[in-house]
Scaffold this motif. Structure first.
Motif, mmCIF file in Angstrom:
data_model
loop_
_atom_site.group_PDB
_atom_site.id
_atom_site.type_symbol
_atom_site.label_atom_id
_atom_site.label_comp_id
_atom_site.label_asym_id
_atom_site.label_seq_id
_atom_site.Cartn_x
_atom_site.Cartn_y
_atom_site.Cartn_z
ATOM 1 N N HIS A 230 64.669 4.618 130.186
ATOM 2 C CA HIS A 230 65.179 3.572 131.074
ATOM 3 C C HIS A 230 66.057 4.206 132.154
ATOM 4 N N PRO A 231 65.939 3.756 133.410
ATOM 5 C CA PRO A 231 66.738 4.404 134.479
ATOM 6 C C PRO A 231 68.228 4.152 134.374
ATOM 7 N N TYR A 232 68.663 3.104 133.623
ATOM 8 C CA TYR A 232 70.083 2.778 133.544
ATOM 9 C C TYR A 232 70.694 3.169 132.194
ATOM 10 N N SER A 233 70.067 4.107 131.465
ATOM 11 C CA SER A 233 70.644 4.531 130.187
ATOM 12 C C SER A 233 71.943 5.299 130.389
ATOM 13 N N PHE A 234 72.070 5.993 131.522
ATOM 14 C CA PHE A 234 73.278 6.744 131.837
ATOM 15 C C PHE A 234 73.946 6.084 133.037
ATOM 16 N N GLN A 235 75.226 5.703 132.869
ATOM 17 C CA GLN A 235 75.967 4.980 133.889
ATOM 18 C C GLN A 235 76.976 5.908 134.558
ATOM 19 N N PRO A 236 77.138 5.824 135.895
ATOM 20 C CA PRO A 236 78.143 6.658 136.574
ATOM 21 C C PRO A 236 79.554 6.207 136.256
ATOM 22 N N LEU A 237 80.495 7.161 136.252
ATOM 23 C CA LEU A 237 81.906 6.888 135.980
ATOM 24 C C LEU A 237 82.696 7.105 137.257
ATOM 25 N N PRO A 238 83.152 6.016 137.917
ATOM 26 C CA PRO A 238 83.925 6.216 139.147
ATOM 27 C C PRO A 238 85.347 6.692 138.883
ATOM 28 N N ASP A 239 85.910 6.335 137.720
ATOM 29 C CA ASP A 239 87.293 6.695 137.414
ATOM 30 C C ASP A 239 87.322 8.044 136.705
ATOM 31 N N TYR A 240 88.098 8.988 137.255
ATOM 32 C CA TYR A 240 88.148 10.327 136.673
ATOM 33 C C TYR A 240 88.855 10.317 135.323
ATOM 34 N N SER A 241 89.776 9.374 135.110
ATOM 35 C CA SER A 241 90.538 9.352 133.851
ATOM 36 C C SER A 241 89.686 8.939 132.666
ATOM 37 N N LEU A 242 88.520 8.331 132.898
ATOM 38 C CA LEU A 242 87.660 7.887 131.799
ATOM 39 C C LEU A 242 86.708 8.971 131.316
ATOM 40 N N ARG A 243 86.734 10.139 131.914
ATOM 41 C CA ARG A 243 85.781 11.184 131.548
ATOM 42 C C ARG A 243 86.222 11.880 130.268
ATOM 43 N N ASP A 244 85.239 12.241 129.418
ATOM 44 C CA ASP A 244 85.497 12.918 128.157
ATOM 45 C C ASP A 244 84.359 13.894 127.898
ATOM 46 N N ASP A 245 84.255 14.343 126.636
ATOM 47 C CA ASP A 245 83.226 15.328 126.289
ATOM 48 C C ASP A 245 81.816 14.765 126.374
ATOM 49 N N ALA A 246 81.675 13.442 126.345
ATOM 50 C CA ALA A 246 80.347 12.836 126.402
ATOM 51 C C ALA A 246 79.817 12.707 127.820
ATOM 52 N N CYS A 247 80.587 13.078 128.846
ATOM 53 C CA CYS A 247 80.149 12.964 130.233
ATOM 54 C C CYS A 247 79.360 14.205 130.639
ATOM 55 N N ILE A 248 78.348 14.003 131.463
ATOM 56 C CA ILE A 248 77.495 15.090 131.931
ATOM 57 C C ILE A 248 77.322 14.958 133.437
ATOM 58 N N PRO A 249 76.971 16.043 134.143
ATOM 59 C CA PRO A 249 76.723 15.933 135.590
ATOM 60 C C PRO A 249 75.516 15.034 135.887
ATOM 61 N N SER A 250 75.633 14.278 136.942
ATOM 62 C CA SER A 250 74.575 13.337 137.304
ATOM 63 C C SER A 250 73.512 14.024 138.153
ATOM 64 N N SER A 251 72.407 13.346 138.319
ATOM 65 C CA SER A 251 71.305 13.788 139.179
ATOM 66 C C SER A 251 70.607 12.539 139.699
ATOM 67 N N MET A 252 69.580 12.738 140.527
ATOM 68 C CA MET A 252 68.843 11.590 141.044
ATOM 69 C C MET A 252 68.098 10.865 139.938
ATOM 70 N N SER A 253 67.793 11.553 138.842
ATOM 71 C CA SER A 253 67.101 10.918 137.713
ATOM 72 C C SER A 253 68.079 10.227 136.779
ATOM 73 N N LEU A 254 69.275 10.815 136.585
ATOM 74 C CA LEU A 254 70.299 10.252 135.712
ATOM 75 C C LEU A 254 71.469 9.795 136.567
ATOM 76 N N GLY A 255 71.581 8.508 136.787
ATOM 77 C CA GLY A 255 72.668 7.958 137.580
ATOM 78 C C GLY A 255 72.299 7.614 138.992
ATOM 79 N N GLY A 256 71.288 8.268 139.560
ATOM 80 C CA GLY A 256 70.829 7.948 140.905
ATOM 81 C C GLY A 256 71.602 8.619 142.021
ATOM 82 N N ILE A 257 72.620 9.448 141.719
ATOM 83 C CA ILE A 257 73.399 10.135 142.746
ATOM 84 C C ILE A 257 73.623 11.566 142.304
ATOM 85 N N GLU A 258 73.929 12.423 143.274
ATOM 86 C CA GLU A 258 74.197 13.821 143.005
ATOM 87 C C GLU A 258 75.701 14.086 143.097
ATOM 88 N N GLY A 259 76.182 15.050 142.313
ATOM 89 C CA GLY A 259 77.574 15.472 142.395
ATOM 90 C C GLY A 259 78.561 14.558 141.719
#
Length: 640
Positions: free
Chosen positions: A230-259
């Motif tokens: 599913h394209p929405y299985s991985f959701q982007p995190l706009p808030d930096y304070s919510l990031r943890d070990d379960a976060c991964i870098p995004s791509s056009m396939s995962l999240g729809g944005i780069e960086g």
């Protein structure tokens, strides 16, 4: 010591800190036990083992066969990380009865791990079914994995997916295994990301091939189910304070944005990642001469091909126009003047559709002239399938005619400004008049978000909230749930009312003038009325009042009268009535007290001995009296 109530779950207390799930499963298999799963409890933050774990047997009878013969303690060999010699030394020490390097572990039936009993913690019900996608994507989902399978095992299975001796999984970028955040145990499904959709589709087709995998595609000897993710299985995190070990870098396939950073939608999960170095596919670019040559060759091939049957119509990607040059040419031949010399034969012309657009007519004429002999270089329309009488074709022809009329009007408007030489009248091209079919209007921005709240970024028709406006727009266009709910008129009416309420709430001003509300409630004017007194209303009096300056200070109070000389005193009057005269003492012989008793003030709220009284009239009011009183108090303390 008696064991607990029999259960298929057995707890092991006192395991080695280096003991892993693989060592656990290997030991139970060596004991000829059939277990469904093994779990070692680990620390949430560090991931270190807490020294105990659970094993789930296939049935209660198998669990009793293992526990009853070994209860309450058993000897477990050291883990595989200690080396094969340590394990061999352990079994040798057991045979000889000497001290060994293993662990003495306590076992018992576990009631807390029994599914029929109450569970103390949350139960994981996510098996990856919600992450199955219904469209092609460069990310694949594999479900039903073995709990002991890691990213390396998945990568090995991907490389062997195309069969023996073939390299599979071309274009694989990374493998993302979903695990439990607390126990770090695998949830049994993983995502595999590829560089493009073609690579992912090729691997998915290979895993579903019966010829390559007769018994199904397997990972670690266990059959798994493969599908697009599913394209929405991985959701982007706009808030930096919510990031943890379960976060991964995004791509056009995962999240729809780069960086950016994305996270799996389940909050109780973490991930294990295995990345690969892969080159991005380079799209080949052709030069302009090569494209022109290819286009010319394609036109020659189409002219040679046999026309299609009347029941089929080719799919055209360019405007199609009707060509009646054959009939008009014959009419012109009848009216042309007779010329002397040999008569040139004209090839018969065909009535049909022309695949070339208006800009490419010149090229088409040159190509056709080169194909025909020198004595018959006349333009002929390309032979294509005849028109099929259908509503769809008629509607398309009508649209094409409208476009041609608009182009003619624009060209005539430009040509009217510049005088052109007079030419011979040209035959008018007939236009096929077809009843116009009502076309669906293009939805505007307001109608696109008719059932959405753009301020809260939510779809009121589906009760879904999104992070960005692009995701909301994509949901309105592509979501199957949105299309299903749109067909229900009751849901549309409810969503329309919600949208109106949200718009009214946004338009409502944030500031509330409570002062104006109080004036209305108490019937007061918005502007205060002037003073009613005539003296205050005159500006001359106001100026005079400010010119006079501050008021003069008040006159000092008169000194207090002595009690003996105060004739208005009630006590003085009573004594005089009884024969007393001022300056004499009390009593019959005048030997008593002459001066009246002096009154004094004591501090409020305290006893009589707490402080000395203050004589009335001794100190004046104000700062000067306070200074004199402080000086007297200092003198008394000094003298005492």
């Amino acid at each position: 010591m008696v064991p607990s109530e029999p259960s298929p779950h057995v707890i092991f207390l006192g395991l080695d800190p280096d003991f892993t799930e693989a060592d656990f499963s290997t030991y139970l298999k060596d004991q000829c036990c059939t277990v469904e799963s093994v779990t070692i409890i680990r620390d949430r933050t560090s991931g270190a083992s807490k020294g105990f774990g659970f094993a789930q047997f296939a049935s209660i009878d198998q669990a009793r066969a293992f526990v009853d013969s070994r209860f309450p303690f058993l000897q477990i060999p050291p883990p595989a990380s200690h080396g094969a010699s340590a394990k061999a030394a352990f079994y040798k020490a057991l045979e000889t009865g000497q001290p060994h390097n293993g662990r003495r572990v306590k076992i018992d039936y576990s009631q807390s791990a029994n599914p029929s009993d109450r569970r103390r913690g949350p139960v994981n019900m996510n098996d990856g079914t919600r992450d199955i996608g219904n469209t092609q994507a460069p990310v694949l989902l594999f479900r039903g994995l073995d709990p002991l399978s890691g990213p390396q095992a998945i990568a090995q299975a991907m490389k062997n997916s195309s069969g023996v001796g073939r390299e599979g999984a071309k274009g694989m970028k990374r493998i993302i295994l979903i695990k439990d955040k607390v126990t770090l145990a695998s949830w049994g499904f993983a995502f595999v990301e590829f560089v493009d959709v073609q690579s992912a589709a090729a691997v998915l087709g290979a895993t579903m091939s019966v010829q390559l995998h007769p018994s199904g595609f397997r990972i670690s000897e266990r059959p798994v189910a493969a599908s697009f993710a599913h394209p929405y299985s991985f959701q982007p995190l706009p808030d930096y304070s919510l990031r943890d070990d379960a976060c991964i870098p995004s791509s056009m396939s995962l999240g729809g944005i780069e960086g950016a950073t994305v996270r799996y939608w389940d909050e109780g999960s973490t991930v294990a990642i295995l990345e690969f170095k892969v080159e991005e596919p380079v799209q080949p670019t052709e030069s302009a001469p090569a494209l022109k040559e290819k286009k010319k060759k394609q036109k020659v091939d189409e002219s040679v091909k046999k026309p299609a049957e009347a029941s089929t119509l080719p799919v055209l990607d360019k405007p199609v126009t009707l060509s009646f040059k054959g009939g008009l040419g014959q009419k012109q031949a009848l009216t042309a003047p007779v010329q002397s010399g040999p008569v040139k034969t004209v090839a018969p012309k065909v009535l049909g559709f022309s695949m070339a657009d208006e800009e490419g007519l010149g090229d088409a004429d040159e190509d056709n002239d080169s194909l025909l002999p020198s004595d018959a270089k006349v333009f002929t329309a390309k032979k294509v399938a005849p028109m099929v009488a259908s509503k769809k074709t008629a509607n398309n022809i009508n649209k094409w005619n409208q476009v041609q009329e608009e182009l003619k009007e624009s060209v005539s408007a430009v040509a009217s400004a510049v005088p052109a030489p007079v030419e011979a009248p040209q035959p008018v091209r007939p236009v096929v008049q077809v009843k116009e079919k009502s076309s669906t209007p293009i939805p505007s921005t307001e109608s696109e978000f008719e059932y959405s709240d753009t301020t809260a970024l939510s779809c009121l028709l589906c009760s879904r909230k999104f992070n960005t406006l692009d995701q909301l727009k994509r949901h309105n266009k592509e979501s199957d749930l949105h299309k299903k709910n749109y067909k229900d008129p009751n849901l549309r009416e409810v969503a329309r009312e919600k949208a109106k309420a949200a718009k009214a709430k946004v338009e409502q001003p944030k500031y509330r003038d409570r002062a104006s509300e109080r004036r209305i409630m108490h019937n007061q004017p918005d502007i205060p009325l002037p003073e009613t007194s005539t003296a205050a209303a005159k500006p001359s009096n106001v100026k005079k009042r400010f010119a006079e300056g501050p008021p003069p200070p008040a006159s000092p109070p008169p000194p207090p009268v002595k009690l003996g000389e105060d004739t208005s005193n009630v006590g003085n009057k009573l004594l005089r009535m009884m024969g007393w005269t001022e300056g004499t003492g009390l009593g019959q012989g005048g030997e008593g007290r002459v001066e009246p008793i002096q009154t004094a003030i004591y501090a409020a709220g305290v006893g009589l001995g707490a402080s000395k009284g203050k004589e009335i009239g001794k100190y004046t009011e104000g700062y000067t009296g306070y200074v004199h009183m402080a000086q007297d108090s200092a003198r008394e303390r000094y003298n005492s």
